[in-house]
Design a protein around this motif. Structure first.
Motif, PDB file in Angstrom:
ATOM      1  N   LEU A  18       0.829  -1.199   0.000  1.00 22.67           N
ATOM      2  CA  LEU A  18       0.000   0.000   0.000  1.00 22.67           C
ATOM      3  C   LEU A  18       0.868   1.254   0.000  1.00 22.67           C
ATOM      4  CD1 LEU A  18      -3.058   0.821   0.240  1.00 22.67           C
ATOM      5  CD2 LEU A  18      -2.626   1.086   2.684  1.00 22.67           C
ATOM      6  N   ASN A  19       1.947   1.241   0.741  1.00 22.50           N
ATOM      7  CA  ASN A  19       2.793   2.423   0.877  1.00 22.50           C
ATOM      8  C   ASN A  19       3.820   2.566  -0.244  1.00 22.50           C
ATOM      9  OD1 ASN A  19       1.494   3.155   3.266  1.00 22.50           O
ATOM     10  ND2 ASN A  19       2.859   1.893   4.509  1.00 22.50           N
ATOM     11  N   ARG A  20       4.024   1.505  -1.032  1.00 24.59           N
ATOM     12  CA  ARG A  20       4.960   1.597  -2.155  1.00 24.59           C
ATOM     13  C   ARG A  20       4.344   2.222  -3.395  1.00 24.59           C
ATOM     14  NH1 ARG A  20       6.612  -3.738  -1.070  1.00 24.59           N
ATOM     15  NH2 ARG A  20       5.698  -4.435  -3.030  1.00 24.59           N
ATOM     16  N   HIS A  21       3.025   2.178  -3.501  1.00 20.53           N
ATOM     17  CA  HIS A  21       2.318   2.787  -4.642  1.00 20.53           C
ATOM     18  C   HIS A  21       2.802   2.229  -5.971  1.00 20.53           C
ATOM     19  CE1 HIS A  21       0.438   6.030  -2.213  1.00 20.53           C
ATOM     20  NE2 HIS A  21       1.544   5.941  -1.501  1.00 20.53           N
ATOM     21  N   VAL A  22       2.886   0.914  -6.091  1.00 22.49           N
ATOM     22  CA  VAL A  22       3.297   0.320  -7.362  1.00 22.49           C
ATOM     23  C   VAL A  22       2.139   0.438  -8.350  1.00 22.49           C
ATOM     24  CG1 VAL A  22       4.003  -1.799  -8.514  1.00 22.49           C
ATOM     25  CG2 VAL A  22       4.888  -1.266  -6.237  1.00 22.49           C
ATOM     26  N   VAL A  23       2.352   1.168  -9.440  1.00 25.21           N
ATOM     27  CA  VAL A  23       1.294   1.359 -10.435  1.00 25.21           C
ATOM     28  C   VAL A  23       1.217   0.109 -11.298  1.00 25.21           C
ATOM     29  CG1 VAL A  23       0.465   2.784 -12.336  1.00 25.21           C
ATOM     30  CG2 VAL A  23       1.670   3.848 -10.418  1.00 25.21           C
TER      31      VAL A  23
END
Length: 284
Positions: free
Chosen positions: A219-224
């Protein structure tokens, strides 16, 4: 305390190799990716300002700064869209909202009629939290025996299956999804664009204690995500590859997702799982 925008910028900075941007390799460094000073110079901002932004102490960057950061990090179009979205919510309601608020789960009658027209195809109405709000018999056939729709599993809330809970809390999901890591990244990413800030806060708070760091880290890495086809290993022994086409329903904050067989072997397997004679669903 950080912010969604700062977390994303920092994660992207850590993932970018200087050589990919035409910058010299300065040799061994304490942390991977770009130095903060390198990114600040490329974006035309001060190191002090970038530090405040990454740490969440500055939550209202201008549009020009957001665009400059996107250029400096060489973001692709989906990543740019996500950066702009995070810049809107970071200083607003998503970070400030703390009250619990489950999402709206009703499906409009006209959407249900549309779903019925897709039988015997594979289709589902969902929201970005992962609630399976309505589905065709075809969707039930390809997920039967996987645990996703089982009535006695922990990923059901108020009797409703939830794909995100299933992915992160049911061990069977790792066997079902051949590309589980990519699916998990996508499910975590979708939450940022959930039905509302309130439902985002409610759902993540409910899921985090049971899903643990596999969930919170993603959630905190924001992998698109790249929105690749689903590759599924059905408990019956079938291997499926399904292309996804998504119709957004912005009025309801929901999506109608249609799954299409990617090859003839998948089309035949889907027919068998649905108890139909071969040839009803064709590959695309």
């Amino acid at each position: 305390m950080g912010s969604p925008l700062g977390d994303f910028v920092r994660a992207k900075r850590d993932s970018v190799q200087p050589q990919s941007l035409g910058m010299p390799d300065w040799g061994r460094r304490r942390a991977p990716g770009l130095r903060r000073s390198d990114l600040a110079a490329r974006a035309g901002v001060s190191v002090e300002y970038l530090t405040r932004l990454e740490q969440g102490r500055d939550r209202n960057p201008s549009i020009a700064v957001v665009n400059a950061l996107a250029d400096a990090l060489a973001l692709d179009p989906p990543e740019r869209d996500h950066l702009r979205y995070l810049s809107k919510i970071t200083g607003g309601e998503c970070t400030a909202h703390t009250r619990s608020a489950p999402p709206r789960r009703e499906v409009r009658p006209s959407v249900l009629r549309t779903l019925g027209l897709l039988e015997p195809g594979i289709a589902v109405v969902t929201n970005r939290l992962g609630d399976v709000l309505a589905r065709t018999g075809g969707f039930e056939a390809v997920t039967r025996g996987t645990g996703l729709l089982d009535a006695d599993t922990p990923h059901l809330d108020a009797g409703m299956p939830n794909l995100t809970r299933y992915v992160f809390t049911d061990p069977r999901a790792r066997a079902f999804f051949a590309d589980w890591d990519e699916v998990a990244d996508e499910r975590a990413f979708e939450l940022w664009h959930g039905p509302s800030a309130a439902s985002f806060e409610w759902f993540t708070a409910e899921l985090a204690p049971t899903a643990g760091p596999e969930f919170t880290g993603r959630l905190n890495r924001h992998v698109v995500p790249r929105r690749e086809p689903w590759r599924l290993r059905h408990p019956s022994g079938c291997e499926l590859e399904l292309i996804r086409e998504t119709l957004e329903l912005p009025e309801d904050a929901q999506q109608l997702v249609v799954f299409l067989p990617a090859d003839e072997a998948t089309a035949r397997a889907v027919d068998r799982l649905g108890g139909r004679s071969p040839g009803r669903l064709r590959a695309v």
